[in-house]
Design a protein around this motif. Structure first.
Motif, PDB file in Angstrom:
ATOM      1  N   GLU A  39       0.821  -1.210   0.000  1.00 53.82           N
ATOM      2  CA  GLU A  39       0.000   0.000   0.000  1.00 53.82           C
ATOM      3  C   GLU A  39       0.855   1.260   0.000  1.00 53.82           C
ATOM      4  O   GLU A  39       1.853   1.371   0.717  1.00 53.82           O
ATOM      5  N   LEU A  40       0.418   2.197  -0.819  1.00 53.86           N
ATOM      6  CA  LEU A  40       1.036   3.514  -0.935  1.00 53.86           C
ATOM      7  C   LEU A  40      -0.085   4.537  -0.846  1.00 53.86           C
ATOM      8  O   LEU A  40      -0.953   4.588  -1.726  1.00 53.86           O
ATOM      9  N   CYS A  41      -0.103   5.311   0.236  1.00 56.56           N
ATOM     10  CA  CYS A  41      -1.187   6.282   0.462  1.00 56.56           C
ATOM     11  C   CYS A  41      -2.566   5.623   0.345  1.00 56.56           C
ATOM     12  O   CYS A  41      -3.491   6.170  -0.255  1.00 56.56           O
ATOM     13  N   GLY A  42      -2.666   4.411   0.893  1.00 60.24           N
ATOM     14  CA  GLY A  42      -3.973   3.766   1.006  1.00 60.24           C
ATOM     15  C   GLY A  42      -4.359   2.839  -0.131  1.00 60.24           C
ATOM     16  O   GLY A  42      -5.396   2.173  -0.049  1.00 60.24           O
ATOM     17  N   GLU A  43      -3.537   2.785  -1.188  1.00 57.84           N
ATOM     18  CA  GLU A  43      -3.831   1.901  -2.312  1.00 57.84           C
ATOM     19  C   GLU A  43      -2.573   1.169  -2.739  1.00 57.84           C
ATOM     20  O   GLU A  43      -1.462   1.695  -2.589  1.00 57.84           O
ATOM     21  N   PRO A  44      -2.705  -0.032  -3.299  1.00 60.19           N
ATOM     22  CA  PRO A  44      -1.526  -0.739  -3.791  1.00 60.19           C
ATOM     23  C   PRO A  44      -0.762   0.091  -4.817  1.00 60.19           C
ATOM     24  O   PRO A  44      -1.349   0.836  -5.611  1.00 60.19           O
TER      25      PRO A  44
END
Length: 240
Positions: A39-44
């Motif tokens: 996850e990056l800022c809440g998303e893959p």
């Protein structure tokens, strides 16, 4: 570096495709989960990468070359995050070369422009993507790169010599090509010297055109890269 002043209007382009190569493992990330799913800022990470192409003016058809063992996980992540951007998922190959070749086999259009992108470059800008397509339309090839900021030394048989960093470019993605020449290049037998798509095309006798990239277009490779990428995304969001 040529083609830095490209036309912003790319509405006249031929059909466009983007091959997202997502065959990496989590080894250098010290993670059991491959880095494209972290996850990056809440998303893959992978979702950020796909969004960049979706948000480009070129609006390419997106093909995701993904290890078959992760197709179910990706479907579950898309459902969890309500990720509905249209894309086709195919089985990746043993190497990057074979993954790209598998994807190329699904494209019949000999006049298309095809961009190949690392799944773990989530900060590639739509503007860079569009410039790459435009350059490829004009020059048949377009490889995004930036000048080295560091001093460079080459070591041979234990002896190091300084190189002129002004002549050294760090290659990024997307790497974009005219379909027919790319397909022909990928008919060559695989060798370990094929480290990226540009090296495959160059080996087939085609000149590579470089276009200016961006230092923020980082590749997620190590754990600290996630922290850096999140800082860059947050900085950008605060500018609007």
């Amino acid at each position: 570096m040529p083609t830095t002043d490209l036309k912003s209007n790319i509405s006249n382009l031929k059909s466009t495709y983007a091959i997202i190569v997502a065959g990496g493992s989590g080894s250098r990330m010290q993670s059991a989960l491959p880095k494209q799913f972290i996850e990056l800022c809440g998303e893959p990470v992978l979702m950020h990468t796909i969004k960049a192409f979706y948000n480009s003016q070129a609006s390419p058809q997106i093909i995701l070359a993904l290890n078959a063992g992760y197709h179910q996980l990706w479907a579950e992540l898309c459902s969890k995050h309500n990720f509905t951007i249209p894309h086709t998922v195919i089985a990746g190959g043993e190497t990057r070369f074979h993954s790209v070749k598998n994807a190329l086999d699904t494209i019949d259009d000999a006049d298309a422009l095809i961009a190949i992108q690392d799944a773990v470059r989530p900060l590639t800008s739509p503007d860079t993507i569009d410039k790459a397509y435009q350059c490829a339309a004009e020059n048949e090839t377009a490889v995004v790169a930036v000048k080295s900021r560091d001093s460079i030394r080459q070591v041979t048989n234990g002896v190091s010599i300084a190189l002129n960093r002004d002549k050294i470019y760090l290659v990024q993605t997307p790497q974009t090509f005219q379909s027919a020449l790319l397909k022909k290049a990928y008919e060559q037998p695989y060798t370990v010297n094929f480290t990226d798509d540009a090296s495959v095309v160059e080996q087939s006798g085609i000149k590579i055109t470089l276009i200016e990239g961006n230092y923020s277009n980082i590749k997620i490779t190590f754990p600290e890269d996630i922290t850096i990428a999140e800082a860059l995304i947050n900085k950008k969001s605060h500018q609007f």
